[in-house]
Design a protein around this motif. Structure first.
Motif, short mmCIF file in Angstrom:
data_model
loop_
_atom_site.label_atom_id
_atom_site.label_comp_id
_atom_site.label_asym_id
_atom_site.label_seq_id
_atom_site.Cartn_x
_atom_site.Cartn_y
_atom_site.Cartn_z
N LYS A 218 0.84 -1.19 0.00
CA LYS A 218 0.00 0.00 0.00
C LYS A 218 0.88 1.24 0.00
O LYS A 218 1.85 1.32 0.74
CB LYS A 218 -0.93 0.01 1.21
N ARG A 219 0.52 2.17 -0.89
CA ARG A 219 1.24 3.45 -0.95
C ARG A 219 0.18 4.55 -1.01
O ARG A 219 -0.63 4.59 -1.95
CB ARG A 219 2.18 3.51 -2.16
N ASN A 220 0.21 5.42 -0.01
CA ASN A 220 -0.84 6.42 0.13
C ASN A 220 -2.20 5.71 0.14
O ASN A 220 -2.41 4.82 0.94
CB ASN A 220 -0.70 7.50 -0.94
N ASP A 221 -3.09 6.06 -0.76
CA ASP A 221 -4.41 5.41 -0.75
C ASP A 221 -4.50 4.26 -1.74
O ASP A 221 -5.57 3.69 -1.93
CB ASP A 221 -5.50 6.44 -1.07
N ARG A 242 -2.95 -1.13 -9.91
CA ARG A 242 -3.33 -0.58 -8.62
C ARG A 242 -4.84 -0.36 -8.54
O ARG A 242 -5.55 -0.32 -9.55
CB ARG A 242 -2.59 0.72 -8.34
N SER A 243 -5.29 -0.20 -7.28
CA SER A 243 -6.71 0.00 -7.01
C SER A 243 -6.86 0.71 -5.68
O SER A 243 -5.98 0.61 -4.80
CB SER A 243 -7.44 -1.35 -6.98
N LYS A 244 -7.97 1.40 -5.49
CA LYS A 244 -8.27 2.00 -4.20
C LYS A 244 -8.93 0.99 -3.26
O LYS A 244 -9.06 1.24 -2.07
CB LYS A 244 -9.19 3.21 -4.39
N ASP A 245 -9.33 -0.15 -3.81
CA ASP A 245 -9.98 -1.21 -3.04
C ASP A 245 -9.10 -2.46 -3.11
O ASP A 245 -8.64 -2.83 -4.20
CB ASP A 245 -11.37 -1.50 -3.61
N ILE A 246 -8.89 -3.11 -1.97
CA ILE A 246 -8.03 -4.30 -1.95
C ILE A 246 -8.51 -5.37 -2.92
O ILE A 246 -7.71 -6.12 -3.49
CB ILE A 246 -7.95 -4.87 -0.50
N TRP A 247 -9.83 -5.43 -3.17
CA TRP A 247 -10.40 -6.46 -4.06
C TRP A 247 -10.43 -6.01 -5.52
O TRP A 247 -10.86 -6.76 -6.38
CB TRP A 247 -11.79 -6.83 -3.59
N ASN A 318 4.01 9.49 -9.55
CA ASN A 318 2.57 9.59 -9.29
C ASN A 318 2.04 8.31 -8.65
O ASN A 318 0.98 7.79 -9.05
CB ASN A 318 1.80 9.92 -10.58
N ASP A 319 2.80 7.82 -7.69
CA ASP A 319 2.45 6.60 -6.95
C ASP A 319 2.49 5.33 -7.81
O ASP A 319 1.92 4.30 -7.44
CB ASP A 319 1.09 6.72 -6.27
N TRP A 320 3.18 5.41 -8.95
CA TRP A 320 3.48 4.21 -9.73
C TRP A 320 4.97 3.89 -9.54
O TRP A 320 5.81 4.79 -9.55
CB TRP A 320 3.22 4.41 -11.22
#
Length: 556
Positions: A218-221, A242-247, A318-320
């Motif tokens: 996890k990085r930031n959100d 990436r995703s904002k939701d773990i699923w 950019n969080d990548w």
């Protein structure tokens, strides 16, 4: 309370074993030379621990420790007891595939795949050096490369892994998926139903192969899901989603792959190839790095040292994540702001080095047997390592009298002093350079027509047979055996006084020992070996030491 005491004790032990220096570290690739494939890494406080595949070698899954990502010391093995598992009857490239290590609330978790028997499993320990628990099987996790992610914000855990194509109906060869379960980390079992996170790869229209080795961080959100893609050979790569939701759903990075060396000129000097199977970690200097497997080939895709652990700087855009996506070659040296922390009593692991292993204090943790350990078949003392002659041979799938150390350089030499009096023509003891059951050279002392001699054998490709290359007569006193491997050439020599060497054979086929010829996933080892070739024997052979030296010009 007991967990806190165990953790404090382990920290005290590690502090006593390190020495902090003021020099800044230059990371020299590979940071673990030789057969240390499929690396996984975890940071706990100031300490880094890595774990690696060992396939059918025993003990399995070495645990390495570092505080500066340069100086590494083996502190244990995850599979250290035959009661945990053994690999008898399995070829050398079977056994244990791709472990992953994680830490949460005072407990270390290692997940792995026993490819032919137990499938996926998890073991735990309160000390990173072990001992680790007996394996707990994960029957619902059907596939390879399991990895646990702990979400501290929710106190939940998840296990990701490589699995079959949807409905077991692949659209093309190499079509795989990444699946995930919620994981009950207290009771070591899956929860609920699995969910598919990736189908095929980052772009299924391009028919990507072997999406595997998944990890979540996890990085930031953002939940970052990153995986290997393309297979573990020259087309290997690392990709990120990436995703904002773990699923999920997980969206691929437009800049994928985030790591690869495919597509670069094949004739570039000192190439590093097959880069992938990565994991990301924050360094002691606050910068980010990625460890990954890669190889150092000669003549295209030939290599004898196996897949090794490399490192490279990682930047966040950019969080990548981005390491090196194929526009330039990976480097053999990276300068850093990390302060060096040397490991007391550690064998050297990167650059060019030499050492002599003696056996008065037992076997070093890095030494390996075939498939299991038979403690009754050897002993160590101030005189050296004594192996009892066993009927089993290295061409078979059992547990011969065999103790090995990894070959760690393209240009390597191993040497041992042997004390052995053969009693029959079937009794042989000596030094082996070994890739697998049908790819090795054996420099042996034996007897023929009542006269003692040294014999050099070469295994026959994909068969149990051996070919006798040459013999030399020797006396019954001590004998020094020497094997040198220079990429595609092997050389064999002996000495009866330890100074003057006679050449038994030069320029033998080193490609016979390469992964490309043998197939599979392992690298060479040098081993001390004694056999009675199918007959019972009460004889033994003593090896006074094992000397190793490696000098690769690119590492200078």
């Amino acid at each position: 309370m007991l967990k806190k005491v165990a953790k404090i004790c382990s920290i005290i032990v590690l502090v006593c074993c390190v020495k902090i220096a003021s020099a800044q570290v230059t990371l020299t690739n590979p940071i673990l030379t030789g057969f240390y494939p499929d690396p996984s890494i975890v940071k706990v406080g100031a300490d880094y621990y890595s774990v690696h595949s060992t396939f059918s070698y025993f003990p399995g899954l070495p645990i390495m420790h570092s505080r500066d990502l340069k100086n590494w010391k083996q502190i244990g093995n995850v599979i250290s007891r035959p009661s945990q598992m053994d690999f008898k009857g399995e070829r050398m490239s079977r056994g244990l595939f791709a472990p992953a290590i994680a830490y949460y609330k005072g407990i270390y978790y290692v997940t792995c795949t026993d490819i032919d028997h137990d499938g996926n499993f998890v073991v735990t320990a309160t000390n990173p050096a072990g001992p680790y628990s007996n394996p707990v099987k994960l029957p619902q996790v059907r596939g390879i490369d399991p990895s646990i992610y702990f979400d501290e914000a929710t106190d939940k855990a998840y296990i990701t892994y490589n699995s079959d194509a949807p409905d077991n109906k692949p659209l093309y060869s190499g079509h795989r998926t990444v699946q995930m379960y919620e994981f009950d980390y207290k009771n070591l079992k899956t929860i609920g139903e699995k969910k598919q996170l990736i189908n095929g790869g980052v772009d299924i229209t391009k028919k990507p192969v072997w999406i595997e080795g998944p990890h979540i961080m996890k990085r930031n959100d953002w939940y970052i899901l990153y995986c290997a893609e393309g297979g573990t050979s020259v087309n290997h790569s690392q990709v990120a989603l990436r995703s904002k939701d773990i699923w999920g759903p997980y969206v691929p990075y437009e800049g994928n792959p985030v790591l690869t060396q495919r597509g670069l000129p094949a004739d570039r000097p000192n190439p590093i190839t097959s880069a992938g199977h990565a994991q990301f970690i924050e360094g002691p200097d606050g910068n980010w790095y990625s460890i990954f497997l890669a190889v150092r080939p000669y003549e295209g895709d030939y290599y004898n040292t196996g897949r090794e652990m490399f490192i490279a700087p990682l930047t966040w855009v950019n969080d990548w994540p981005m390491i090196e996506h194929g526009e330039k070659a990976l480097e053999y040296k990276y300068k850093t702001n990390i302060k060096e922390v040397k490991q007391k009593g550690a064998l050297p692991q990167n650059g060019n080095f030499s050492y002599t292993m003696k056996f008065d204090k037992g076997l070093d943790l890095s030494m390996m047997h075939l498939r299991t350990v038979d403690s009754s078949s050897f002993k160590t003392s101030k005189n050296g390592l004594t192996l009892n002659l066993k009927p089993e041979t290295i061409s078979e799938l059992g547990n011969p009298s065999f103790v090995a150390k990894r070959q760690q350089h393209m240009n390597s030499t191993a040497e041992t002093e042997l004390v052995f009096t053969p009693k029959s023509e079937k009794e042989k003891a000596g030094l082996v350079i070994y890739q697998d059951e049908s790819h090795y050279y054996f420099l042996a002392k034996s007897i023929k027509d009542g006269k003692t001699q040294v014999e050099l054998y070469k295994s026959v490709h994909r068969k149990k047979d051996v070919e006798l290359i040459n013999t030399l007569p020797v006396g019954n006193g001590k004998l020094v055996l020497r094997i040198t491997n220079n990429a595609d050439k092997c050389h064999f020599a002996i000495s009866e006084n330890g100074k003057d060497f006679k050449i038994l054979a030069e320029n033998q086929d080193g490609k016979h020992l390469s992964t490309r010829v043998s197939g599979g996933f392992i690298g060479n080892v040098f081993a001390m070996y004694a056999t009675s070739n199918g007959e019972k024997s009460d004889n033994n052979a003593t090896f006074k030491y094992l000397k190793y030296s490696g000098d690769d010009a690119v590492l200078r």
